[in-house]
Design an enzyme around this catalytic site. Structure first.
Site, PDB file in Angstrom:
ATOM      1  N   ILE A   1       0.859  -1.189   0.000  1.00 42.27           N
ATOM      2  CA  ILE A   1       0.000   0.000   0.000  1.00 42.27           C
ATOM      3  C   ILE A   1       0.891   1.234   0.000  1.00 42.27           C
ATOM      4  O   ILE A   1       1.885   1.284   0.721  1.00 42.27           O
ATOM      5  CB  ILE A   1      -0.989   0.010   1.190  1.00 42.27           C
ATOM      6  CG1 ILE A   1      -1.934   1.222   1.092  1.00 42.27           C
ATOM      7  CG2 ILE A   1      -0.266  -0.033   2.538  1.00 42.27           C
ATOM      8  CD1 ILE A   1      -3.112   1.167   2.044  1.00 42.27           C
TER       9      ILE A   1
ATOM     10  N   ILE B   1       4.905  -1.199   2.849  1.00 44.08           N
ATOM     11  CA  ILE B   1       4.542   0.202   2.619  1.00 44.08           C
ATOM     12  C   ILE B   1       5.336   0.690   1.421  1.00 44.08           C
ATOM     13  O   ILE B   1       6.560   0.601   1.381  1.00 44.08           O
ATOM     14  CB  ILE B   1       4.850   1.074   3.857  1.00 44.08           C
ATOM     15  CG1 ILE B   1       4.210   0.474   5.119  1.00 44.08           C
ATOM     16  CG2 ILE B   1       4.380   2.509   3.612  1.00 44.08           C
ATOM     17  CD1 ILE B   1       2.711   0.278   5.075  1.00 44.08           C
ATOM     18  N   LYS B   2       4.616   1.218   0.420  1.00 39.54           N
ATOM     19  CA  LYS B   2       5.278   1.665  -0.801  1.00 39.54           C
ATOM     20  C   LYS B   2       5.739   3.109  -0.660  1.00 39.54           C
ATOM     21  O   LYS B   2       4.949   3.998  -0.335  1.00 39.54           O
ATOM     22  CB  LYS B   2       4.321   1.567  -1.991  1.00 39.54           C
ATOM     23  CG  LYS B   2       4.169   0.163  -2.516  1.00 39.54           C
ATOM     24  CD  LYS B   2       3.208   0.104  -3.679  1.00 39.54           C
ATOM     25  CE  LYS B   2       3.908   0.105  -4.999  1.00 39.54           C
ATOM     26  NZ  LYS B   2       2.972  -0.198  -6.106  1.00 39.54           N
ATOM     27  N   ILE B   3       7.026   3.324  -0.923  1.00 36.58           N
ATOM     28  CA  ILE B   3       7.624   4.658  -0.887  1.00 36.58           C
ATOM     29  C   ILE B   3       8.285   4.908  -2.239  1.00 36.58           C
ATOM     30  O   ILE B   3       9.087   4.091  -2.695  1.00 36.58           O
ATOM     31  CB  ILE B   3       8.670   4.762   0.244  1.00 36.58           C
ATOM     32  CG1 ILE B   3       7.988   4.557   1.607  1.00 36.58           C
ATOM     33  CG2 ILE B   3       9.408   6.095   0.193  1.00 36.58           C
ATOM     34  CD1 ILE B   3       8.944   4.542   2.788  1.00 36.58           C
TER      35      ILE B   3
END
Length: 372
Positions: free
Chosen positions: A108, A139-141
């Site tokens: 996400i 967690i998408k960065i």
């Protein structure tokens, strides 16, 4: 139906689905893909959520509840998207357990409007990890300049990360460096490195789309002969960089502390040019320790007629370098292309997020109870 997907999986490529919607979760379709199509992970992005929620299937009741509570549109979107990711994570939990946390993951993304703000990205990543509250979340960065220190900080806190929007080889090396620095921070803080995972999403098809356009503009036979080669060359050289970094002395010290390699993930693997075979970015990017996240059309095409013939990256580095050099000799700037693609990638996700905000706001207004 061939069992090309099984062969791909047997070659050490983790097959992830680049799509998610509530309908896919509640209909049993996601569970079916895991069971029958060797899917072991799911990636999402702002464009995927915008499409799923604007089509509306399965969201009406939650939107009605949120409208009744008069929540802000930003809060509503986070409640909706984290609910989908949480449910998908639960469906994938057996895969997560069976692979010691390597797969069975759902990604996400942080709000794309924060892509150039380090501290806000870190704060959002922590909030998302808390909201979803599942160990098998990534967690998408985005791999912007501001994203790099955020990756180190978030990994250092023990949160697993999917680094997204990587186009250039130089930036990819910076991403791996940020990951190792994060692991070193986590180790210094006494965290269990075996529980921290990461993938680096290296985008493929968009590189061909942009470079092919420029090759067409050059128009010579030499230029035409290079069409459809740059994206694979770029990704193969990324795998070479991965092999180098994860056999270094720096990595060896982390490996001893039970750290996990950050796997290269081939993203944007749907073919954009109909002149190319629709499984190009699957068949020709097979190597152990990689992930390929596919839109459903690419997944179906691979299942039907994928040509999985073993490792298609080993032994290609010299040719890949020669192909990128040949593109550069025609006056096409690699640095210019990859920076443009990064900028466009951030802008596209931001535009999708704003579309999502607007359509969700309209739904909240429509469903709000009348006063009185």
């Amino acid at each position: 139906m061939t069992d090309a997907l099984k062969r791909l999986s047997d070659e050490g490529v983790a097959i992830w689905l680049d799509d998610l919607s509530r309908k896919r979760i509640t209909s049993g379709n996601l569970a079916e893909l895991i069971d029958q199509q060797h899917i072991v992970g799911v990636t999402t992005n702002p464009s995927i959520f915008q499409k799923a929620i604007s089509h509306g299937d399965g969201y009406e009741q939650q939107l009605t509840d949120l409208a009744t509570r008069k929540v802000t549109v930003d809060e509503a979107i986070r409640m909706i998207t984290t609910a989908d990711v949480r449910d998908a994570a639960d469906i994938l939990r057996p895969v997560f357990d069976a692979t010691d946390g390597q797969d069975g993951r759902v990604s996400i993304e942080v709000d794309p409007r924060l892509a150039h703000h380090t501290a806000a990205t870190v704060a959002e990543a922590k909030q998302l990890a808390w909201l979803v509250d599942r160990p098998n979340t990534l967690i998408k960065i985005p791999a912007t300049k501001a994203g790099l220190p955020a990756i180190t900080e978030v990994i250092g806190k023990g949160i697993s990360v999917n680094v997204t929007l990587i186009f250039s080889l130089e930036r990819y090396r910076e991403v791996m460096d940020a990951y190792l620095a994060g692991l070193e921070k986590a180790k210094a803080a006494g965290l269990d490195l075996s529980l921290i995972h990461s993938v680096a999403s290296f985008f493929v098809s968009r590189v061909d789309s942009e470079i092919d356009k420029r090759l067409d503009a050059v128009g010579t036979p030499e230029a035409k002969a290079l069409k459809g080669k740059a994206a694979l060359a770029n990704a193969r050289l990324a795998y070479q960089a991965f092999e180098e970094v994860f056999s270094s002395d720096r990595w060896a010290a982390l490996d001893k502390a039970q750290a996990n390699k950050q796997r290269p993930l081939w993203a944007s693997t749907g073919v954009k040019d109909p002149a190319y075979k629709d499984t190009l970015y699957v068949d020709d990017l097979v190597a152990p320790g990689t992930v390929n996240t596919m839109p459903e059309a690419t997944l179906d095409a691979t299942a039907d007629h994928g040509q999985i013939t073993g490792n298609t990256i080993a032994g290609t580095y010299e040719q890949a370098r020669a192909e990128l050099d040949a593109v550069a000799k025609l006056g096409i700037s690699y640095d210019d292309v990859v920076q443009l693609l990064e900028d466009e990638g951030v802008e596209k996700f931001e535009a999708s997020w704003i579309d999502l905000l607007n359509s969700t706001e309209a739904e909240l207004k429509r469903l709000a109870p009348s006063e009185g």
